[in-house]
Design an enzyme around this catalytic site. Structure first.
Site, short mmCIF file in Angstrom:
data_model
loop_
_atom_site.label_atom_id
_atom_site.label_comp_id
_atom_site.label_asym_id
_atom_site.label_seq_id
_atom_site.Cartn_x
_atom_site.Cartn_y
_atom_site.Cartn_z
N HIS A 167 0.54 -1.19 -0.20
CA HIS A 167 -0.03 -0.48 -0.04
C HIS A 167 1.13 1.31 0.00
O HIS A 167 0.74 2.07 -1.05
CB HIS A 167 -0.71 0.23 1.05
CG HIS A 167 -1.39 1.26 1.61
ND1 HIS A 167 -3.09 1.09 0.90
CD2 HIS A 167 -1.40 2.45 1.35
CE1 HIS A 167 -3.54 2.19 1.10
NE2 HIS A 167 -2.42 3.54 1.40
N GLU A 168 1.67 1.58 1.38
CA GLU A 168 3.00 2.48 0.70
C GLU A 168 3.59 3.07 0.06
O GLU A 168 3.53 3.68 -0.68
CB GLU A 168 3.30 2.22 1.60
CG GLU A 168 2.39 2.85 3.51
CD GLU A 168 1.38 3.58 3.74
OE1 GLU A 168 2.44 5.21 3.23
OE2 GLU A 168 0.59 3.42 4.34
N HIS A 212 1.76 4.58 -2.52
CA HIS A 212 1.83 5.89 -2.73
C HIS A 212 3.25 6.52 -3.02
O HIS A 212 3.35 7.78 -3.76
CB HIS A 212 1.98 6.16 -1.08
CG HIS A 212 0.14 6.23 -0.21
ND1 HIS A 212 -0.77 7.26 -1.02
CD2 HIS A 212 0.09 5.92 0.59
CE1 HIS A 212 -1.49 7.32 0.50
NE2 HIS A 212 -1.37 6.23 0.49
N HIS A 233 2.99 6.97 -7.14
CA HIS A 233 2.58 8.23 -7.41
C HIS A 233 3.00 9.79 -7.14
O HIS A 233 3.31 10.27 -7.93
CB HIS A 233 1.50 8.70 -6.29
CG HIS A 233 0.29 9.32 -6.95
ND1 HIS A 233 -1.14 9.27 -5.68
CD2 HIS A 233 -0.25 9.89 -8.01
CE1 HIS A 233 -1.15 9.80 -6.92
NE2 HIS A 233 -1.11 10.41 -7.91
#
Ligand SMILES: [Zn+2]
Length: 723
Positions: free
Chosen positions: A501-502, A505, A508
């Site tokens: 998940h991290e 980010h 991104h």
């Protein structure tokens, strides 16, 4: 913690934007400037921060000089006798505040990842000053007049779409920051923002202090039955660190549920742990947050009214993809009954398990995780402890998280050891694009420590933009318990998912390819920002990825196919609980922020308000308390106020996108490149929902989310609610 408004202002006004090569001249002596690493651009690769040179005593001078310099720059822009142009106003704003930005970026990153008393004092001392600084810019009438004139003629300025959007965003941020208020109301707003900043800081300091102070002390090792020898050693070391030799200490995570509850066979120990967890911030004493909560909620409601909104949620949501409280209430309200019904079905399974073992007690919150593991074992014939030996941290990171990024985007990673670290438990990697060009530097900070705030997050030390020419330096932070020296770090499945998940980010941030700093990387609406990171979770159990990293830490043997299949099959297990505890918190957040100031309870009424809200929302199901109770709900006192719904809102887009990947051949370079090109590289440079449409080719649909969460009655997954 920054308030929502301060965050918006910071983003809009360059306070958290990348620095520039050309420094203004702050009021500091040449010698002091030369010795302070924030006064010049870092000479390290990609302007990576000079952690070996940065001292805590450097922050205050850089803050003071940086704020003074930026105000001077802003005054020069506002007082410019030339008519406003895009270059002399908007671009000039984008370029302002370099010294302040450098110092704040490092400071707030370190306060989150590795704080100390000096940093906490600075944080208290400066929270009001930073808020006032933001207001001095946002409420500068002459500056707003220039922005407003550009806004009026934005379509005839010869700008491209990104430029027009930048003018619009500046205008919106100024208006939302109070630029149209009378002078008297501007003064009121300034006072409110400053007080809110101070209260927010105090709240998060109390949370950190109380999570440490509430650690549970255990007298005898038999009370830790169910722990592995490594965990017992960790608990003994934690006791030693607290000068409690011979005892054991279980440290808390910031969520209501505490992971050891899944293992501890002694029911009384579990109960003790749970009660310590839920009492945080509301058990009296110096870290009690109830009065702060009451004050913050009143102030936010008052501020919203001053700005012309019925409540704080209406103010916040207007600028999100959700747009209105009604839209959020409708969505959450639709999900809650199905989620609670699911949780109740799961509870029946747990109660049956208790009974089958001869227990004659009613399922309590501290039993949930423990019996869930037993039911999981019975249903899928495996438990978390069988998985862990195959989930060694470095394997997960390099052969899982990085490998997925290689397969999808062609990225490669090389560890480097020459860069200074802010803490010895961190590591740095060079990230290369498929063509061999350096894309970014990635900082990994995986371990929990008392000096680190709870949860997991990504942040940028250097943000990409075409204007600056900067490439990104981004970091991921988790809170994995550190094993005793010499022992491997074995992850839970939840921690593996969090790592993916991290990194979503991080991608991104690293793929950002925008012109203006304002739009860089994760600078998107809050209810959109979780979407790319959630999509990246899909690769954690993707068979080709899982096969590549899930190897036994001692033998190197691959995780048996059978266990792999069970992991995948069990992925919808316990979703009733997960969705209910999440919705409990998300709806509580909305309740707090959809009221007027006169409806806000005083300190003594805070917990009763919470209970009444849960009842009204139908989430008051005792065995599943909210994921955070108000006194330690840092998200909503900080940047996620009226925004905790964002996770499930983003998940609609996530579930649609997972479906898109699956329908288009899954893990391929072509799919990765499409996601990168249409969405991950675009930052906030276009309307967020348009980015989704560009990627998926259709409007978002809710069905994939309902299916994913097991909330559709007629799908096979829902049935028993415990798949
Ligand atoms: Zn996230």
């Amino acid at each position: 913690m920054t308030t929502r408004l301060a965050l918006a202002l910071a983003a809009s006004l360059g306070l958290s934007m990348p620095a520039y090569a050309q420094d203004p001249a702050p009021a500091a002596t040449e010698a002091a400037r030369a010795a302070n690493p924030f006064f010049a651009e870092s000479p390290l690769p990609l302007h990576y921060p000079q952690f070996d040179r940065i001292k805590d005593s450097d922050f205050a001078p850089a803050f003071d000089a940086g704020m003074a310099a930026q105000l001077k720059e802003v005054d020069a822009i506002a007082d410019n006798p030339e008519p406003a142009t895009f270059d002399n106003t908007i671009l000039a704003m984008e370029k302002s505040g370099q010294v302040l930005n450098r110092a704040q970026t490092v400071f707030f990153s370190l306060v989150g990842a590795d704080t100390n008393p000096v940093r906490e004092k600075l944080r208290s001392d400066y929270s009001g000053k930073f808020a006032a600084h933001g207001d001095a810019i946002a409420l500068n009438g002459k500056l707003f007049a220039r922005v407003a004139s550009l806004y009026a003629e934005r379509d005839s300025l010869g700008l491209d779409a990104e430029g027009v959007r930048l003018v619009e965003r500046y205008h919106t941020d100024f208006v939302r920051g109070g630029a149209k208020l009378s002078d008297a109301d501007k003064a009121k707003l300034k006072a409110m923002n400053s007080e809110l900043a101070a209260l927010g800081t105090k709240f998060s300091q109390n949370v950190l202090a109380d999570v440490n102070a509430s650690a549970v002390v255990i007298d005898e090792v038999k009370q830790l039955d169910g722990f592995t020898p490594e965990q017992i050693a960790t608990a003994a070391e934690a006791a030693k660190a607290r000068k409690l030799e011979g005892k054991y200490v279980i440290t808390l995570l910031n969520t209501t549920g505490q992971p050891p509850e899944s293992q501890l066979t002694d029911r009384a120990t579990r109960q003790k742990l749970h009660e310590a967890s839920v009492a945080r911030g509301s058990h009296g004493g110096e870290f009690d947050n109830r009065e702060i909560i009451s004050k913050i909620m009143k102030l936010r409601a008052d501020r919203a009214k001053l700005l012309g909104y019925p409540n704080h949620a209406a103010y916040v949501l207007e600028d999100e993809t959700a747009k209105t409280p009604q839209a959020v209430n409708d969505m959450l309200g639709k999900l809650a009954p199905a989620a609670v019904a699911n949780a109740k079905r799961e509870a029946a399974d747990l109660q049956a398990m208790i009974k089958s073992e001869g227990g004659d007690f009613e399922l309590a919150p501290w039993d949930w995780a423990f019996y869930t593991e037993k039911v999981r074992t019975a249903k899928y014939n495996f438990d978390e402890s069988q998985l862990k030996p195959y989930l060694e941290l470095n394997n997960v990171l390099e052969n899982g998280v990085f490998y997925a990024a290689n397969q999808l985007y062609g990225l490669s990673f090389k560890k480097r050891t020459d860069l200074p670290l802010y803490h010895p438990d961190t590591a740095t990697y060079d990230v290369f694009d498929a063509d061999g060009q350096q894309l970014a530097i990635f900082i990994v900070d995986m371990y929990a420590r008392d000096s680190k705030r709870g949860g997991a997050w990504m942040n940028s030390y250097v943000s990409q933009s075409g204007l600056t020419g900067y490439k990104p330096v981004v970091a991921n932070h988790l809170n994995i318990p550190k094993p005793p020296a010499g022992k491997p770090t074995l992850l839970t499945w939840d921690e593996v998912t969090t790592a993916f998940h991290e990194f979503g980010h991080a991608l991104h941030g690293m793929f950002s390819n925008v012109k203006y700093p304002y739009f860089t990387g994760t600078s998107v609406p809050r209810d959109f920002v979780e979407y790319p990171s959630q999509v990246n979770e899909m690769w954690a159990d993707w068979p080709a990825i899982l096969k590549n990293y899930a190897k036994h830490h001692e033998t190197g043997a691959p995780m048996p196919q059978e266990l792999l299949d069970k992991v995948v099959a069990a992925s919808k297990f316990n979703q009733g609980f997960a969705t209910t505890e999440y919705l409990g918190a998300a709806m509580l957040d909305q309740r707090w922020h959809q009221i007027s100031a006169d409806q806000v309870p005083d300190a003594a009424g805070v917990m009763a308000f919470e209970a009444a809200a849960q009842k009204a929302d139908g989430t008051d199901y005792a065995p599943v308390p909210p994921r955070y109770r108000t006194p330690y709900f840092s998200h909503i006192m900080g940047g996620y106020s009226a925004g905790y719904y964002a996770y499930i809102w983003s998940e609609v887009l996530d579930a649609n996108s997972v479906e898109w990947f699956k329908n288009n051949g899954g893990l391929t370079r072509a799919n990765g490149d499409h996601f990168r090109k249409t969405l991950l590289s675009q930052g906030g440079s276009q309307d967020a929902l348009q980015l989704f449409r560009n990627f998926a080719g259709h409007e978002p649909k809710i069905e994939p989310l309902l299916k994913k969460r097991g909330l559709v009655a007629d799908t096979p997954e829902a049935g028993a609610g415990s798949k």
